[in-house]
Motif scaffolding. Sequence first.
Motif, PDB file in Angstrom:
ATOM      1  N   HIS A   7     -41.755  -4.454  23.737  1.00 53.46           N
ATOM      2  CA  HIS A   7     -41.375  -5.209  24.932  1.00 53.46           C
ATOM      3  C   HIS A   7     -39.886  -5.007  25.237  1.00 53.46           C
ATOM      4  N   PRO A  12     -38.135  -0.487  32.660  1.00 52.79           N
ATOM      5  CA  PRO A  12     -38.726   0.159  33.838  1.00 52.79           C
ATOM      6  C   PRO A  12     -38.500   1.661  33.894  1.00 52.79           C
ATOM      7  N   LEU A  15     -40.899   3.304  31.447  1.00 53.65           N
ATOM      8  CA  LEU A  15     -42.262   3.304  31.981  1.00 53.65           C
ATOM      9  C   LEU A  15     -42.426   4.363  33.076  1.00 53.65           C
ATOM     10  N   THR A  25     -48.867   4.554  31.221  1.00 54.18           N
ATOM     11  CA  THR A  25     -47.804   3.883  30.477  1.00 54.18           C
ATOM     12  C   THR A  25     -48.420   3.096  29.334  1.00 54.18           C
ATOM     13  N   ASP A  28     -47.713  -3.464  28.776  1.00 52.41           N
ATOM     14  CA  ASP A  28     -46.409  -4.088  29.048  1.00 52.41           C
ATOM     15  C   ASP A  28     -45.972  -5.053  27.948  1.00 52.41           C
ATOM     16  N   GLU A  30     -46.464  -8.037  27.542  1.00 55.00           N
ATOM     17  CA  GLU A  30     -46.118  -9.384  27.988  1.00 55.00           C
ATOM     18  C   GLU A  30     -46.711 -10.389  27.010  1.00 55.00           C
TER      19      GLU A  30
END
Length: 203
Positions: A7, A12, A15, A25, A28, A30
């Motif tokens: 993380h 960005p 990615l 990618t 994420d 999250e």
Amino acid sequence: MADRYMHTVLTPAVLEAERHYYGRTYPDFEGAPKVDALTASEVAFIEDRDSFYMATITENGWPYLQHRGGRKGFLKVTGENELMFADHGGNRQMISVGSLAVNDRVSLFLMDYPARERLKILGHAKVLDAREHPDLVERIAPPGGHAAKVERIMVIDVLSYDWNCPKFITPRFTPAEIETAIVPLKNRIAELEAQLKTYQSES
């Protein structure tokens, strides 16, 4: 793989590079925890190292990489996610120390060449003057002592870590590891020499 690590590093721009070259990618990540807690595996690996590499960021934005070495155990796990090691007098350039006064982010790279394993660590570091913390000096003094006195104490709060795959890690061995590995060979040679001597004396 620890989620906080990915993380943190999958920005960005990263990615976008993944999309450009691979058309996809990584997830994420999250919902990653604020900190990835060290487990018994990481603790054992860290405390068995006799060297590591530490990267800091200079005041003018350049990465600076430094090698740190000592007897096994000189890098200590002193808390749930805390590392410490003694910083001895050296070339007196103070690049890492000065950089950490401005930006406390560090990256550690720990290698086990024979086992082809590597552990990457992200964290925040602070530098303590050893003269002001004699209790900590006593606590983290490297096993077996050191020729130079402890001048500073490096304290690292671990944010996260990641284990790399072993691909392309060339095995390398210390003299002590080689000596241990050849003990059976030496013993067998001695045994054969004794047998040969007995045979010659009986002939």
